[in-house]
Design a protein around this motif. Structure first.
Motif, PDB file in Angstrom:
ATOM      1  N   LYS A  93       3.386   3.673 -12.809  1.00 40.99           N
ATOM      2  CA  LYS A  93       3.538   4.767 -11.847  1.00 40.99           C
ATOM      3  C   LYS A  93       2.647   4.528 -10.634  1.00 40.99           C
ATOM      4  CE  LYS A  93       3.523   9.828 -11.574  1.00 40.99           C
ATOM      5  NZ  LYS A  93       3.203  11.086 -12.300  1.00 40.99           N
ATOM      6  N   LEU A  94       3.229   4.656  -9.436  1.00 43.37           N
ATOM      7  CA  LEU A  94       2.481   4.407  -8.208  1.00 43.37           C
ATOM      8  C   LEU A  94       1.818   5.675  -7.684  1.00 43.37           C
ATOM      9  CD1 LEU A  94       4.812   2.003  -6.192  1.00 43.37           C
ATOM     10  CD2 LEU A  94       3.045   1.446  -7.871  1.00 43.37           C
ATOM     11  N   ASP A  95       0.722   5.470  -6.971  1.00 44.72           N
ATOM     12  CA  ASP A  95       0.001   6.556  -6.313  1.00 44.72           C
ATOM     13  C   ASP A  95       0.697   6.846  -4.982  1.00 44.72           C
ATOM     14  OD1 ASP A  95      -1.722   8.292  -5.125  1.00 44.72           O
ATOM     15  OD2 ASP A  95      -3.484   6.988  -5.207  1.00 44.72           O
ATOM     16  N   LEU A  96       1.426   7.951  -4.897  1.00 42.67           N
ATOM     17  CA  LEU A  96       2.214   8.261  -3.703  1.00 42.67           C
ATOM     18  C   LEU A  96       1.352   8.590  -2.490  1.00 42.67           C
ATOM     19  CD1 LEU A  96       5.153  10.400  -5.150  1.00 42.67           C
ATOM     20  CD2 LEU A  96       5.080   7.956  -4.685  1.00 42.67           C
ATOM     21  N   SER A  97       0.105   8.984  -2.710  1.00 38.77           N
ATOM     22  CA  SER A  97      -0.762   9.331  -1.583  1.00 38.77           C
ATOM     23  C   SER A  97      -1.015   8.123  -0.682  1.00 38.77           C
ATOM     24  CB  SER A  97      -2.098   9.883  -2.090  1.00 38.77           C
ATOM     25  OG  SER A  97      -2.828   8.881  -2.787  1.00 38.77           O
ATOM     26  N   GLU A  98      -0.810   6.928  -1.223  1.00 39.21           N
ATOM     27  CA  GLU A  98      -0.999   5.703  -0.447  1.00 39.21           C
ATOM     28  C   GLU A  98      -0.001   5.604   0.699  1.00 39.21           C
ATOM     29  OE1 GLU A  98      -0.839   0.838  -1.201  1.00 39.21           O
ATOM     30  OE2 GLU A  98      -0.602   2.241  -2.879  1.00 39.21           O
ATOM     31  N   PHE A  99       1.146   6.256   0.555  1.00 37.41           N
ATOM     32  CA  PHE A  99       2.220   6.108   1.538  1.00 37.41           C
ATOM     33  C   PHE A  99       2.389   7.329   2.430  1.00 37.41           C
ATOM     34  CE2 PHE A  99       3.374   4.109  -2.559  1.00 37.41           C
ATOM     35  CZ  PHE A  99       3.149   2.796  -2.191  1.00 37.41           C
ATOM     36  N   ASN A 100       1.595   8.369   2.217  1.00 34.14           N
ATOM     37  CA  ASN A 100       1.720   9.595   3.015  1.00 34.14           C
ATOM     38  C   ASN A 100       0.873   9.516   4.281  1.00 34.14           C
ATOM     39  OD1 ASN A 100       3.423  10.659   1.082  1.00 34.14           O
ATOM     40  ND2 ASN A 100       1.764  11.656  -0.044  1.00 34.14           N
ATOM     41  N   LEU A 142      -0.118   0.183  -4.929  1.00 34.61           N
ATOM     42  CA  LEU A 142       1.008  -0.753  -4.927  1.00 34.61           C
ATOM     43  C   LEU A 142       0.560  -2.175  -5.238  1.00 34.61           C
ATOM     44  CD1 LEU A 142       3.946  -1.566  -4.362  1.00 34.61           C
ATOM     45  CD2 LEU A 142       3.367  -1.622  -1.923  1.00 34.61           C
ATOM     46  N   ILE A 143      -0.463  -2.658  -4.552  1.00 34.25           N
ATOM     47  CA  ILE A 143      -0.891  -4.044  -4.739  1.00 34.25           C
ATOM     48  C   ILE A 143      -1.398  -4.281  -6.160  1.00 34.25           C
ATOM     49  CG2 ILE A 143      -3.254  -3.661  -3.888  1.00 34.25           C
ATOM     50  CD1 ILE A 143      -3.017  -6.483  -2.584  1.00 34.25           C
ATOM     51  N   ASP A 144      -2.060  -3.277  -6.746  1.00 35.50           N
ATOM     52  CA  ASP A 144      -2.559  -3.418  -8.117  1.00 35.50           C
ATOM     53  C   ASP A 144      -1.406  -3.463  -9.115  1.00 35.50           C
ATOM     54  OD1 ASP A 144      -5.191  -3.393  -7.234  1.00 35.50           O
ATOM     55  OD2 ASP A 144      -5.335  -1.207  -7.367  1.00 35.50           O
ATOM     56  N   ALA A 145      -0.395  -2.627  -8.898  1.00 38.82           N
ATOM     57  CA  ALA A 145       0.768  -2.606  -9.793  1.00 38.82           C
ATOM     58  C   ALA A 145       1.492  -3.949  -9.765  1.00 38.82           C
ATOM     59  CB  ALA A 145       1.718  -1.484  -9.389  1.00 38.82           C
ATOM     60  N   ILE A 146       1.662  -4.500  -8.569  1.00 38.73           N
ATOM     61  CA  ILE A 146       2.350  -5.788  -8.432  1.00 38.73           C
ATOM     62  C   ILE A 146       1.553  -6.896  -9.120  1.00 38.73           C
ATOM     63  CG2 ILE A 146       3.004  -7.578  -6.768  1.00 38.73           C
ATOM     64  CD1 ILE A 146       3.839  -5.299  -4.879  1.00 38.73           C
ATOM     65  N   LYS A 147       0.244  -6.890  -8.932  1.00 39.29           N
ATOM     66  CA  LYS A 147      -0.598  -7.920  -9.554  1.00 39.29           C
ATOM     67  C   LYS A 147      -0.530  -7.842 -11.077  1.00 39.29           C
ATOM     68  CE  LYS A 147      -3.922  -8.669  -5.812  1.00 39.29           C
ATOM     69  NZ  LYS A 147      -5.326  -8.501  -5.358  1.00 39.29           N
ATOM     70  N   ILE A 148      -0.535  -6.635 -11.623  1.00 35.94           N
ATOM     71  CA  ILE A 148      -0.443  -6.463 -13.081  1.00 35.94           C
ATOM     72  C   ILE A 148       0.876  -7.033 -13.594  1.00 35.94           C
ATOM     73  CG2 ILE A 148      -0.200  -4.762 -14.939  1.00 35.94           C
ATOM     74  CD1 ILE A 148      -2.131  -2.961 -13.306  1.00 35.94           C
ATOM     75  N   LEU A 149       1.966  -6.714 -12.915  1.00 33.41           N
ATOM     76  CA  LEU A 149       3.285  -7.180 -13.351  1.00 33.41           C
ATOM     77  C   LEU A 149       3.391  -8.703 -13.276  1.00 33.41           C
ATOM     78  CD1 LEU A 149       5.581  -4.470 -11.710  1.00 33.41           C
ATOM     79  CD2 LEU A 149       4.913  -4.652 -14.111  1.00 33.41           C
TER      80      LEU A 149
END
Length: 230
Positions: free
Chosen positions: A223-230, A23-30
């Motif tokens: 696309k986010l890595d869902l395993s981060e939230f499980n 999540l944090i990487d996706a936000i930083k890229i955007l």
């Protein structure tokens, strides 16, 4: 063939390096690649593991994010005189009856949302054309025709986000803008994520989320890595 911008191609090259992002990487890229001449929205898109045709899944849901994603709205209320004090105490900006209708006809007044009580529906025909052209016609579907003035006014004033799965089982929502701080976007994302999980998890077996993507107004989706939230 459509020509893609250098910025779009740059993000695509980054995305080609791995399938899923934290999540944090996706936000930083955007945030780091946002070069538009306006403040772009950051959007949440998720394909849910539900039956979108089920009546429960068609109901709108509301959530108040920690950091509001929209400006404070100017709200007008069309109702009978005995409701005026109630609407004003709930922080409505404009309250009226026939006088409000006349001001709308004469274009003497501005508001973002018009809320009406059910007994005023016949009166709306006088201003229906004006309101429809400006996309401000009250309706049951939008939740702007109501007997519960206090809660309805509060909901719009607080900036609550409305969401529901579309006919393909996908939820789309704005969770912030590129000028938000990274931690603010993370908080908004998590609040929205857990709200969806709470509202829909009892309707399916297994993980409610098939996929989650983040994007800006003009960027490709990450696309986010869902395993981060499980």
């Amino acid at each position: 063939m459509r020509q893609r911008s250098k910025r779009y191609k740059k993000i695509k090259n980054i995305l080609a390096q791995k399938k899923n992002f934290k999540l944090i990487d996706a936000i930083k890229i955007l945030k780091e690649t946002s070069t538009a001449h306006f403040i772009e929205s950051i959007e949440f898109h998720s394909n849910l593991n539900i039956n979108p045709k089920h009546s429960i899944n068609k109901k709108k849901k509301y959530i108040l994010l920690p950091y509001r994603t929209n400006r404070i709205l100017k709200i007008a209320v069309l109702t009978k005189e005995n409701n005026f004090n109630l609407a004003l105490s709930a922080k409505a900006d404009i309250v009226g009856n026939q006088d409000l209708i006349e001001k709308i006809i004469k274009k003497e007044i501005f508001f973002d949302i018009l809320i009406a009580t059910p007994e005023m529906i016949p009166e709306l025909t006088k201003i229906g054309k004006i309101l429809t052209l400006n996309r401000k016609m009250p309706s049951l579907k939008k939740g702007t025709i109501t007997e519960d003035l206090e809660n309805t006014i509060n909901r719009f004033k607080e900036g609550k986000v409305t969401y529901k799965a579309d006919k393909t089982g996908i939820i789309h929502a704005k969770i912030g803008s590129c000028n938000f701080k990274t931690l603010e976007l993370i908080e908004n994302f998590k609040t929205f994520y857990f709200s969806i999980k709470k509202d829909y998890s009892n309707l399916t077996k297994g993980n409610i989320f098939k996929t989650i993507y983040l994007c800006t107004t003009l960027s490709p989706a990450i696309k986010l890595d869902l395993s981060e939230f499980n």
